[in-house]
Design a protein around this motif. Sequence first.
Motif, PDB file in Angstrom:
ATOM      1  N   ASN A  25       0.835  -1.197   0.000  1.00  0.00           N
ATOM      2  CA  ASN A  25       0.000   0.000   0.000  1.00  0.00           C
ATOM      3  C   ASN A  25       0.875   1.254   0.000  1.00  0.00           C
ATOM      4  O   ASN A  25       1.670   1.449   0.921  1.00  0.00           O
ATOM      5  N   PRO A  26       0.781   2.116  -1.018  1.00  0.00           N
ATOM      6  CA  PRO A  26       1.685   3.264  -1.104  1.00  0.00           C
ATOM      7  C   PRO A  26       1.595   4.199   0.097  1.00  0.00           C
ATOM      8  O   PRO A  26       2.607   4.784   0.494  1.00  0.00           O
ATOM      9  N   ILE A  27       0.409   4.332   0.702  1.00  0.00           N
ATOM     10  CA  ILE A  27       0.301   5.245   1.845  1.00  0.00           C
ATOM     11  C   ILE A  27       1.078   4.695   3.033  1.00  0.00           C
ATOM     12  O   ILE A  27       1.801   5.422   3.722  1.00  0.00           O
ATOM     13  N   ALA A  28       0.970   3.377   3.247  1.00  0.00           N
ATOM     14  CA  ALA A  28       1.745   2.766   4.328  1.00  0.00           C
ATOM     15  C   ALA A  28       3.239   2.938   4.073  1.00  0.00           C
ATOM     16  O   ALA A  28       4.017   3.232   4.981  1.00  0.00           O
ATOM     17  N   SER A  29       3.646   2.806   2.803  1.00  0.00           N
ATOM     18  CA  SER A  29       5.058   3.015   2.455  1.00  0.00           C
ATOM     19  C   SER A  29       5.489   4.423   2.798  1.00  0.00           C
ATOM     20  O   SER A  29       6.537   4.645   3.426  1.00  0.00           O
ATOM     21  N   ALA A  30       4.662   5.402   2.408  1.00  0.00           N
ATOM     22  CA  ALA A  30       5.028   6.800   2.638  1.00  0.00           C
ATOM     23  C   ALA A  30       5.135   7.083   4.123  1.00  0.00           C
ATOM     24  O   ALA A  30       6.067   7.764   4.577  1.00  0.00           O
ATOM     25  N   PHE A  68       4.535  13.792  -1.314  1.00  0.00           N
ATOM     26  CA  PHE A  68       4.380  12.381  -1.672  1.00  0.00           C
ATOM     27  C   PHE A  68       2.924  11.957  -1.518  1.00  0.00           C
ATOM     28  O   PHE A  68       2.349  11.319  -2.395  1.00  0.00           O
ATOM     29  N   LEU A  69       2.335  12.337  -0.370  1.00  0.00           N
ATOM     30  CA  LEU A  69       0.957  11.898  -0.105  1.00  0.00           C
ATOM     31  C   LEU A  69       0.007  12.495  -1.131  1.00  0.00           C
ATOM     32  O   LEU A  69      -0.919  11.835  -1.592  1.00  0.00           O
ATOM     33  N   PHE A  70       0.248  13.746  -1.521  1.00  0.00           N
ATOM     34  CA  PHE A  70      -0.587  14.356  -2.555  1.00  0.00           C
ATOM     35  C   PHE A  70      -0.502  13.572  -3.860  1.00  0.00           C
ATOM     36  O   PHE A  70      -1.506  13.321  -4.516  1.00  0.00           O
ATOM     37  N   ILE A  71       0.737  13.192  -4.216  1.00  0.00           N
ATOM     38  CA  ILE A  71       0.893  12.461  -5.479  1.00  0.00           C
ATOM     39  C   ILE A  71       0.191  11.119  -5.388  1.00  0.00           C
ATOM     40  O   ILE A  71      -0.477  10.683  -6.321  1.00  0.00           O
ATOM     41  N   ILE A  72       0.316  10.470  -4.203  1.00  0.00           N
ATOM     42  CA  ILE A  72      -0.316   9.158  -4.045  1.00  0.00           C
ATOM     43  C   ILE A  72      -1.827   9.288  -4.196  1.00  0.00           C
ATOM     44  O   ILE A  72      -2.487   8.429  -4.779  1.00  0.00           O
ATOM     45  N   MET A  73      -2.395  10.419  -3.697  1.00  0.00           N
ATOM     46  CA  MET A  73      -3.831  10.631  -3.833  1.00  0.00           C
ATOM     47  C   MET A  73      -4.258  10.610  -5.295  1.00  0.00           C
ATOM     48  O   MET A  73      -5.379  10.231  -5.625  1.00  0.00           O
ATOM     49  N   LEU A  74      -3.348  11.062  -6.187  1.00  0.00           N
ATOM     50  CA  LEU A  74      -3.716  11.138  -7.595  1.00  0.00           C
ATOM     51  C   LEU A  74      -3.558   9.796  -8.304  1.00  0.00           C
ATOM     52  O   LEU A  74      -3.961   9.650  -9.446  1.00  0.00           O
ATOM     53  N   LEU A  75      -2.957   8.822  -7.626  1.00  0.00           N
ATOM     54  CA  LEU A  75      -2.691   7.555  -8.304  1.00  0.00           C
ATOM     55  C   LEU A  75      -3.817   6.568  -8.071  1.00  0.00           C
ATOM     56  O   LEU A  75      -4.625   6.718  -7.157  1.00  0.00           O
ATOM     57  N   ASP A  76      -3.813   5.536  -8.882  1.00  0.00           N
ATOM     58  CA  ASP A  76      -4.756   4.455  -8.694  1.00  0.00           C
ATOM     59  C   ASP A  76      -4.108   3.414  -7.786  1.00  0.00           C
ATOM     60  O   ASP A  76      -3.205   2.696  -8.193  1.00  0.00           O
TER      61      ASP A  76
END
Lengths: 167, 474
Positions: A25-30, A68-76
Amino acid sequence: MPSFLFWLFAGVMLIFGALVIINRNPIASALSLVVCFLGLAALFMSLDAFFIGIIQVLVYAGAVMVLFLFIIMLLDLRAEERRTMNWVAFTGGFVVAVSLLVQILAVISRTQMAKQTFPPLASPQTDDVRNVGLLLFGHYNLPFQVIGVLILVATVGVIVLSKRQLR
Amino acid sequence: MISAPYLEVAVLVLGTVILLIESFFSKFDRRYLGYAALVGLALIFLATFFIAPQSTMSSAPFWNFYSADATSLFFKRIALATTAGVIVMMFDFAALVSSGVQGATPQSGLGEFFALPLFTCAGLMWMASAIDFVLIFVSLELVTISFYVLVGFTRRNPASLEAAVKYLVLSAVATGFLVYGITWIFGATGETNLQKIATVLSGTGLEQNAALFGGVLVIIALGFKIAAVPFHIWVADVYQGAPTPVTAYLSVGSKAAGFIVLLRVLDPFLILPQMQTLLVAIAVLTLIYGNLAALPQTNVKRLLAYSSIAHAGYLLVAVVSFSGRAVAFYLVAYLLMTLLSFAVLILVSQPAGDQLESFAGLSQRSPFLAFAMLVAMASLAGVPFTAGFLGKFLVFDAAIATHHFGLVVVAIVTVGAGFYYYFKVVRAIYWDAPPASTDKIIVSPLTRVALIALIAGTFVLGVYPQPIFDALAR
């Protein structure tokens, strides 16, 4: 600083650094990366480099992570979770990483400097910011100016690459 | 007399002025910005011949980072000439920048396209002068970051986007190796200045392993910049996907700056025999891989990408032979012939694409372009009386003088392979029948002048290399 604190923070950094790439999960990574940066900041502080420690928290754990979190928000996010493991790439990367680690350990084991005990640091200098500023604007002025140009180019580049309509 | 640091400042001012004019005035032909950049670069190039010697003012901390010796001036000229050549190519490429973009005018995005290479040029010039790891790192990053933008400039084209992402990721990894290597060297020697590192390394009681390890990591990073095997994975895809003028810039500018840094960094390290062995191994791999992988290519841009790897191999042979003179001459020859081939490629590929077939029968569609490409290919392959031949000759001469006979044998065999794939292009131009429905290719006067200058340069340096040696020996 007591050495157990060093081991504590170094351990935290290693564990959460590993979690950055293990988490699917990218958010957990961040968020693992934030903890990793905080451990690094603590290590800087323990070396009496308070200014760098604080900048580490402000810039990396703060500003960069928000980005980073903003970019992750834009990803699928689903696409990342659906991805399957590529075992060939995994094995290849693992072999390279392990051989680099072995190499580093071999070099360290032969380095005399790594075996000596350093004397404790002198009393902490509180005019950290002043020292950094003097070095930056005095001795390291030329590289500092070049970084200014670099940031200008990065700004222009971001605008060129991200604007919807070419003008 | 001008002080050397003002050269970079002048390039920066030129770039900033062009950016400002671009943003504050909208109703004019953007191509004038390109002409302004060309004139400015030409003036700065002239100014490099009136540089005051360094000794008068070398006490300030500035001169711990920056050197204004003959070599750095020479590489500054290479950077300026390359940038000017790239901007000339950008005029021919301009139509493609806005193609496929909805609601774009032919002028769209051209201002930045002409301005960004100037900042890259400033970075290349600082790299040429850098004698301290801090400045090397910072200027290398300036160059790399502006290349990220340039490679992805036509981002509506999926190939360009893919190239930009690949370049970004792999280049970031290479940067990581560079920083890590610099920290090891700093840890072992306590210095970032290359001259002081040399002093420490030649002394006794040194942590040789640690310094050597740092040096190897730095070579990995620089190997990426100069496209040496095994750090070459990015080359073919990025060269193919990037806008063609940017490919030419990557292939000449990035490589030239990478080699001057490599020469300076290796200067303290090459006394260690392990470093020699490592570099010989990299050179052999690069020579063999670059030349063999170029053989089956049918896309001219990819072919030139692999040929760029192969030429990095010949340059590395000159590096291990301690011959800065051979490296410098080879780079000048490489600049002439590479810019020439990419300039022709842009004109030929505009309607038909980069495939080898679009060169078929070029001799009937445009005899001038056909001749230009013939000269470029002959020089790249190393036909006598061209600059490319003399460059290879100097490299082999230096290698024999330092007893690297094995390397010379490998290099000569691979030159043979080179003849095959370069003359594949020549055969397509002169012997293959042109497609039925093709019209003549129009060459603009500016491009024609640039092409004639490059052809003339290739022939003149092929028989009379003395001006280059004079410039180096100042």
